[in-house]
Write a protein that holds these residues in place. Sequence first.
Motif, PDB file in Angstrom:
ATOM      1  N   GLY A 257       0.802  -1.161  -0.060  1.00 39.72           N
ATOM      2  CA  GLY A 257      -0.083   0.063  -0.077  1.00 39.72           C
ATOM      3  C   GLY A 257       0.823   1.402   0.104  1.00 39.72           C
ATOM      4  O   GLY A 257       0.263   2.444   0.125  1.00 39.72           O
ATOM      5  N   ILE A 258       2.159   1.195  -0.237  1.00 40.03           N
ATOM      6  CA  ILE A 258       2.938   2.276  -0.231  1.00 40.03           C
ATOM      7  C   ILE A 258       3.107   2.834  -1.804  1.00 40.03           C
ATOM      8  O   ILE A 258       3.430   1.883  -2.633  1.00 40.03           O
ATOM      9  CB  ILE A 258       4.247   1.915   0.107  1.00 40.03           C
ATOM     10  N   ASP A 259       3.085   4.154  -1.884  1.00 37.06           N
ATOM     11  CA  ASP A 259       3.189   4.694  -3.289  1.00 37.06           C
ATOM     12  C   ASP A 259       4.516   4.615  -3.700  1.00 37.06           C
ATOM     13  O   ASP A 259       5.365   5.936  -3.269  1.00 37.06           O
ATOM     14  CB  ASP A 259       2.519   6.118  -3.288  1.00 37.06           C
ATOM     15  N   ALA A 260       5.293   3.820  -4.428  1.00 35.68           N
ATOM     16  CA  ALA A 260       6.374   3.591  -4.599  1.00 35.68           C
ATOM     17  C   ALA A 260       6.481   3.297  -6.321  1.00 35.68           C
ATOM     18  O   ALA A 260       5.754   2.747  -6.987  1.00 35.68           O
ATOM     19  CB  ALA A 260       7.050   2.317  -3.835  1.00 35.68           C
ATOM     20  N   ALA A 261       7.998   3.526  -6.762  1.00 36.33           N
ATOM     21  CA  ALA A 261       8.147   3.312  -8.249  1.00 36.33           C
ATOM     22  C   ALA A 261       9.538   3.099  -8.273  1.00 36.33           C
ATOM     23  O   ALA A 261      10.280   3.464  -7.508  1.00 36.33           O
ATOM     24  CB  ALA A 261       7.973   4.695  -9.012  1.00 36.33           C
ATOM     25  N   ALA A 262      10.077   2.317  -9.302  1.00 36.19           N
ATOM     26  CA  ALA A 262      11.522   2.044  -9.521  1.00 36.19           C
ATOM     27  C   ALA A 262      12.072   2.917 -10.613  1.00 36.19           C
ATOM     28  O   ALA A 262      11.377   3.593 -11.293  1.00 36.19           O
ATOM     29  CB  ALA A 262      11.544   0.559 -10.110  1.00 36.19           C
ATOM     30  N   LEU A 280       8.852  14.686  -7.805  1.00 40.21           N
ATOM     31  CA  LEU A 280       8.942  16.002  -7.653  1.00 40.21           C
ATOM     32  C   LEU A 280       7.631  16.706  -7.160  1.00 40.21           C
ATOM     33  O   LEU A 280       7.556  17.461  -6.302  1.00 40.21           O
ATOM     34  CB  LEU A 280       9.344  17.033  -8.589  1.00 40.21           C
ATOM     35  N   SER A 281       6.530  16.062  -7.602  1.00 39.20           N
ATOM     36  CA  SER A 281       5.024  16.659  -7.170  1.00 39.20           C
ATOM     37  C   SER A 281       4.448  15.594  -6.014  1.00 39.20           C
ATOM     38  O   SER A 281       3.450  16.059  -5.554  1.00 39.20           O
ATOM     39  CB  SER A 281       4.238  16.713  -8.425  1.00 39.20           C
ATOM     40  N   GLY A 282       5.236  14.713  -5.609  1.00 39.04           N
ATOM     41  CA  GLY A 282       4.674  13.635  -4.711  1.00 39.04           C
ATOM     42  C   GLY A 282       4.351  12.806  -4.881  1.00 39.04           C
ATOM     43  O   GLY A 282       3.793  11.986  -3.984  1.00 39.04           O
ATOM     44  N   SER A 283       4.027  12.049  -5.969  1.00 37.83           N
ATOM     45  CA  SER A 283       3.693  10.912  -6.273  1.00 37.83           C
ATOM     46  C   SER A 283       4.423  10.232  -7.543  1.00 37.83           C
ATOM     47  O   SER A 283       4.340  10.976  -8.493  1.00 37.83           O
ATOM     48  CB  SER A 283       2.200  10.799  -6.395  1.00 37.83           C
ATOM     49  N   PRO A 284       5.409   9.076  -7.324  1.00 40.84           N
ATOM     50  CA  PRO A 284       5.414   8.472  -6.082  1.00 40.84           C
ATOM     51  C   PRO A 284       6.092   9.167  -4.670  1.00 40.84           C
ATOM     52  O   PRO A 284       6.803   9.983  -4.987  1.00 40.84           O
ATOM     53  CB  PRO A 284       6.144   7.179  -6.729  1.00 40.84           C
ATOM     54  N   ARG A 285       5.657   8.715  -3.694  1.00 41.33           N
ATOM     55  CA  ARG A 285       6.128   9.095  -2.469  1.00 41.33           C
ATOM     56  C   ARG A 285       7.629   8.593  -2.306  1.00 41.33           C
ATOM     57  O   ARG A 285       8.586   9.196  -1.846  1.00 41.33           O
ATOM     58  CB  ARG A 285       5.244   8.822  -1.434  1.00 41.33           C
ATOM     59  N   VAL A 286       7.904   7.320  -2.532  1.00 40.42           N
ATOM     60  CA  VAL A 286       9.069   6.444  -2.646  1.00 40.42           C
ATOM     61  C   VAL A 286       9.598   6.081  -3.716  1.00 40.42           C
ATOM     62  O   VAL A 286       8.742   5.597  -4.609  1.00 40.42           O
ATOM     63  CB  VAL A 286       8.957   5.415  -1.569  1.00 40.42           C
TER      64      VAL A 286
END
Length: 546
Positions: A257-262, A280-286
């Motif tokens: 459930g964590i907003d993450a990207a590689a 930069l805009s906040g999504s993904p968070r991680v």
Amino acid sequence: MADKNGYALAALRRTFGYGTFRPGQEEAVDAIVSGRDVMAVMPTGGGKSICYQLPAARPGTFTLVVTPLRALMRDQVRHLDEAGVPAALIDSGVDERERAGIYAKAIAGGLRILYVAPERLHTPDFAEFTRHVAISLLAVDEAHCVLQWGGDFRPSYMRIGEYIRGLEPRPVVIALTATASRTQADEIIGLLGLHDPVRIATDADRPNLHLSVVRARPRERAEAIIRWARTHQGSGIIYKENRKGCEQLAATLRAEGIDAAAFHAEMGDADKKKVQDGFLSGSPRVICATSAFGMGVDKPDVRWVLNDGPCKSPEAYWQEAGRAGRDGLPAEAVLYWSPGDWRWLRRAAWEARSRAEESGDPARIHAAELMDTRLDAMDDYCQTSGCLRAAMLAIFDPPGTRRPDCRNCTNCETRTAAETRRTADSASRKAARRKREDRRTRARTGESTPMDREAIRAACTYVANIRRARGHGVRPSVLAAALHGSTRHAVTEQGLELIEGHGAFAGRSRPAVRGMIATLEAIQAIDTRTGTVEPGPLFDLYMEGK
């Protein structure tokens, strides 16, 4: 000199709207205007770009900026245009006709700054262009990339010195980086052929960064990293060694459930831009990234950076860690490591030496020979019991510099807590401490503090519960406090009061509980040689009540 500095400050205000220079900027500008080369080592967020942008704004000059960062090119060209300084960039998205227009504008004197990637320098059309334009200033951004570990990332950086030597007349040259030790700065100067440069090195410290080093097995690291991303708010970067690791971790975090990207070098430009702009805009968070991510990404509010394994050098680690907290607010930098990491790092260094020797290039051979020295320094940082910040900054500081303990790293906090307890001790507490040492001595010689099997099993169960919850052990003193039921800061900051087993020995005295820790180690139920409580050789047997 006063008039010159007053003019520079007035130009800074007029062109860029800044009322004061940051440390090192004015010295760099003054040196360039005076015709001197510059070697500038300034921390991330320290305003390196002003060092060449302000001199570049002078009428009748032309500045060439070599940078590997397409995002930085776009951002800086936009800001310069807004400030009234004619600027342009050439990257893979600029076609032949557009390049010809940019070249013509520069030759005609209508361009002050041109940004290019290092690969552009040796292309036929650019070589022809540089024969018809007088370059006043050449700025090499991210200059640490001329070194071997950086050359693996961008090999064309290794040829910048060759390009500079071929320019006639030779321009003033400034090399800029956030991460170069004293030794590395010397190497950069030699590889780029800087002439008696003015050396500028501002303080590399980032005092708002809380530093942690955690020794843990790979599986424990994975669990701890996932738990960290789940329990810590704000944007974060997790550095992995390879593409596969980035993609797998990002998928795992999304499943949690964590907003993450590689993010890694093998992604297409469009995909990289989408991830960067989203971050930069906040999504993904991680972001789960290789070392390809971070340079030129202007996001000041990254709250934490985790490294799943050590870097190839302290300089590389400090650059990655320094991407947290650029807004000056508290931020975290955590490095996870295990002994197995060094095996593949040492092998990579050996292979780099072999390739360098096959090339016959003296500069590459020399750089490769230094890789083991940098790995040694990285190993020292991981295993030091002293102040982590002092250990890291020692490679950047002038010889003989002594820094006080920072009190903002896990090692300092351990010592500070111990010092506070010692200062507060009364004569009776000192006597109790002597008795406690006697008990520990007895424990080491087999005369351990009495503990029945149920008590041993209860203590081992709490150790196991902590490792499941946190991914690694805690210091012996913290374990003793938690078993006694303490809710002091060292216990609650790690959530130990919420883990089943907290206060299991609240009915015993604090010295008795501390003595029990020594007993547990004496009977090989636990092992504290790493500085944290880990399962001992007989841990599983005691867990079974045997």
